[in-house]
Design a protein around this motif. Structure first.
Motif, PDB file in Angstrom:
ATOM      1  N   PHE A  80     -27.116 -11.370 -96.241  1.00 14.01           N
ATOM      2  CA  PHE A  80     -28.019 -12.024 -95.317  1.00 14.01           C
ATOM      3  C   PHE A  80     -29.137 -12.762 -96.056  1.00 14.01           C
ATOM      4  O   PHE A  80     -30.302 -12.386 -95.974  1.00 14.01           O
ATOM      5  CB  PHE A  80     -28.585 -10.909 -94.429  1.00 14.01           C
ATOM      6  N   PRO A  81     -28.775 -13.819 -96.790  1.00 15.26           N
ATOM      7  CA  PRO A  81     -29.814 -14.560 -97.506  1.00 15.26           C
ATOM      8  C   PRO A  81     -30.740 -15.306 -96.528  1.00 15.26           C
ATOM      9  O   PRO A  81     -30.251 -15.735 -95.480  1.00 15.26           O
ATOM     10  CB  PRO A  81     -29.010 -15.574 -98.338  1.00 15.26           C
TER      11      PRO A  81
ATOM     12  N   GLY B 235     -21.871 -11.940 -91.797  1.00 14.08           N
ATOM     13  CA  GLY B 235     -22.022 -13.362 -91.487  1.00 14.08           C
ATOM     14  C   GLY B 235     -21.026 -14.244 -92.233  1.00 14.08           C
ATOM     15  O   GLY B 235     -20.364 -15.085 -91.616  1.00 14.08           O
ATOM     16  N   PRO B 236     -20.917 -14.071 -93.561  1.00 14.22           N
ATOM     17  CA  PRO B 236     -19.978 -14.919 -94.299  1.00 14.22           C
ATOM     18  C   PRO B 236     -18.545 -14.844 -93.750  1.00 14.22           C
ATOM     19  O   PRO B 236     -17.852 -15.866 -93.690  1.00 14.22           O
ATOM     20  CB  PRO B 236     -20.056 -14.360 -95.736  1.00 14.22           C
ATOM     21  N   ASP B 237     -18.104 -13.675 -93.305  1.00 12.52           N
ATOM     22  CA  ASP B 237     -16.755 -13.569 -92.723  1.00 12.52           C
ATOM     23  C   ASP B 237     -16.661 -14.369 -91.425  1.00 12.52           C
ATOM     24  O   ASP B 237     -15.650 -15.022 -91.157  1.00 12.52           O
ATOM     25  CB  ASP B 237     -16.397 -12.101 -92.417  1.00 12.52           C
TER      26      ASP B 237
ATOM     27  N   ILE C 169     -25.795 -16.840 -85.248  1.00 19.00           N
ATOM     28  CA  ILE C 169     -26.385 -16.012 -86.311  1.00 19.00           C
ATOM     29  C   ILE C 169     -27.811 -16.463 -86.585  1.00 19.00           C
ATOM     30  O   ILE C 169     -28.233 -17.519 -86.122  1.00 19.00           O
ATOM     31  CB  ILE C 169     -25.495 -16.086 -87.586  1.00 19.00           C
ATOM     32  N   ASP C 170     -28.538 -15.650 -87.348  1.00 16.89           N
ATOM     33  CA  ASP C 170     -29.933 -15.957 -87.650  1.00 16.89           C
ATOM     34  C   ASP C 170     -30.063 -17.248 -88.474  1.00 16.89           C
ATOM     35  O   ASP C 170     -29.253 -17.521 -89.361  1.00 16.89           O
ATOM     36  CB  ASP C 170     -30.578 -14.790 -88.399  1.00 16.89           C
TER      37      ASP C 170
ATOM     38  N   TYR D 206     -25.357 -20.339 -95.365  1.00 20.78           N
ATOM     39  CA  TYR D 206     -23.906 -20.396 -95.143  1.00 20.78           C
ATOM     40  C   TYR D 206     -23.450 -21.851 -95.009  1.00 20.78           C
ATOM     41  O   TYR D 206     -22.406 -22.237 -95.521  1.00 20.78           O
ATOM     42  CB  TYR D 206     -23.500 -19.631 -93.880  1.00 20.78           C
ATOM     43  N   VAL D 207     -24.247 -22.646 -94.294  1.00 24.46           N
ATOM     44  CA  VAL D 207     -23.882 -24.051 -94.089  1.00 24.46           C
ATOM     45  C   VAL D 207     -23.944 -24.815 -95.415  1.00 24.46           C
ATOM     46  O   VAL D 207     -23.086 -25.643 -95.711  1.00 24.46           O
ATOM     47  CB  VAL D 207     -24.792 -24.692 -93.010  1.00 24.46           C
ATOM     48  N   ALA D 208     -24.949 -24.477 -96.234  1.00 20.40           N
ATOM     49  CA  ALA D 208     -25.069 -25.135 -97.530  1.00 20.40           C
ATOM     50  C   ALA D 208     -23.890 -24.770 -98.439  1.00 20.40           C
ATOM     51  O   ALA D 208     -23.477 -25.559 -99.283  1.00 20.40           O
ATOM     52  CB  ALA D 208     -26.384 -24.737 -98.198  1.00 20.40           C
ATOM     53  N   ALA D 209     -23.333 -23.588 -98.239  1.00 19.76           N
ATOM     54  CA  ALA D 209     -22.253 -23.119 -99.119  1.00 19.76           C
ATOM     55  C   ALA D 209     -20.876 -23.584 -98.653  1.00 19.76           C
ATOM     56  O   ALA D 209     -19.885 -23.363 -99.342  1.00 19.76           O
ATOM     57  CB  ALA D 209     -22.290 -21.601 -99.211  1.00 19.76           C
ATOM     58  N   ASN D 210     -20.793 -24.191 -97.474  1.00 24.03           N
ATOM     59  CA  ASN D 210     -19.491 -24.612 -96.939  1.00 24.03           C
ATOM     60  C   ASN D 210     -19.551 -26.064 -96.477  1.00 24.03           C
ATOM     61  O   ASN D 210     -20.510 -26.478 -95.838  1.00 24.03           O
ATOM     62  CB  ASN D 210     -19.105 -23.730 -95.733  1.00 24.03           C
TER      63      ASN D 210
END
Ligand code: ARG
Length: 271
Positions: A62-63, A187-189, A204-205, A212-216
């Motif tokens: 949860f970053p 969250g990542p899942d 999600i928060d 998550y959006v930055a990583a995908n």
């Protein structure tokens, strides 16, 4: 021979009982694994030099609140908890567990506190207490670029991914029905399921959503948010003395700039 064995057995049992009795002053039927019982702190702080342990349960997916940088758990909650423990002269021990086991573990005494970007809700307040709020959270909706979902109202009838046991899960289940909500361990899942087309949106928060959006590739956060909430530290109902100390520590660490600096370090003001 049989008799002899029986006698030997009986004698062994007597010895076992005697030695057991010597070690355990109160109970004779105590389980063998006494050492593995969660540390109850009664009187521990009186022992000279021994620091009381603050056992914090979290879910480090949860970053920027709690996540791993290599082997190391870092984040806003980790740093605030470290500062609180230091102020209270306690030893901090962090346990990384499934999010939906945190509250139950606090109730049973396995964990002293839960600190996991945890939202204060009426329902949770029935089983645990919460400290004063130290941060604000926002539930947002992540979709694929170009999705026909452009506001939370469009979620009706869609497949929604959430982290199990979170407020995103609870609200989405309430609003859109159990059958439309897919619950994931973290969250990542849930975000992975969105990327691969197994769900149409993830609730999600806000801050983890941004990472998550930055990583995908190809994901976006809807401008209209879904819910506003307050984050606080969960603690057992009976533990009001520690709750007060934690609130005082939070107040002092806010006044002296420690907590604002921690938050600013992980969430630059430009966001
Ligand atoms: N704020 C939400 C809740 O309290 C989600 C928290 C999830 N935290 C985590 N560390 N995974 O339900």
């Amino acid at each position: 021979m049989k008799k002899f064995l029986a006698l030997l057995l009986a004698l062994t049992m007597v010895f076992a009982l005697v030695s057991c009795g010597a070690a355990q002053t109160t109970k004779t039927t105590a389980p063998a694994k006494t050492a593995e019982k969660p540390a109850e702190q009664t009187g521990a702080e009186e022992t000279e030099g021994a620091k009381e342990t603050l056992i914090m349960a979290t879910n480090a997916t949860f970053p920027p609140y709690e996540y791993f940088e290599g082997e190391k758990m870092v984040g806003i909650d980790v740093e605030i908890a470290t500062a609180i423990a230091e102020k209270l002269g306690m030893e901090l021990e962090i346990k990384n567990v499934e999010f939906d086991t945190i509250i139950a573990g606090i109730e049973t005494g396995s964990f002293t506190i839960g600190m996991a970007g945890m939202t204060v809700t009426e329902e949770r307040l029935e089983t645990v207490n919460f400290s004063d709020t130290y941060a604000q959270g926002v539930q947002v909706v992540i979709v694929k670029d170009g999705s026909d979902i452009t506001s939370p109202d469009d979620l009706a009838g869609k497949k929604i991914g959430v982290q199990q046991g979170t407020t995103g899960d609870i609200y989405a289940t309430d609003d859109f029905g159990e059958e439309n909500v897919s619950k994931f361990k973290n969250g990542p899942d849930a975000v992975q399921a969105l990327v691969s087309g197994n769900v149409d949106a993830v609730i999600i928060d806000n801050e983890p959503a941004k990472s998550y959006v930055a990583a995908n590739e190809g994901l976006t956060i809807l401008e209209t948010s879904y819910a506003d909430e307050d984050y606080a530290i969960a603690i057992a109902k009976g533990n009001t003395a520690l709750l007060e100390k934690i609130n005082t520590a939070l107040e002092e660490l806010t006044a002296d700039g420690t907590i604002p600096a921690i938050i600013a370090k992980y969430i630059p003001a430009s966001n």
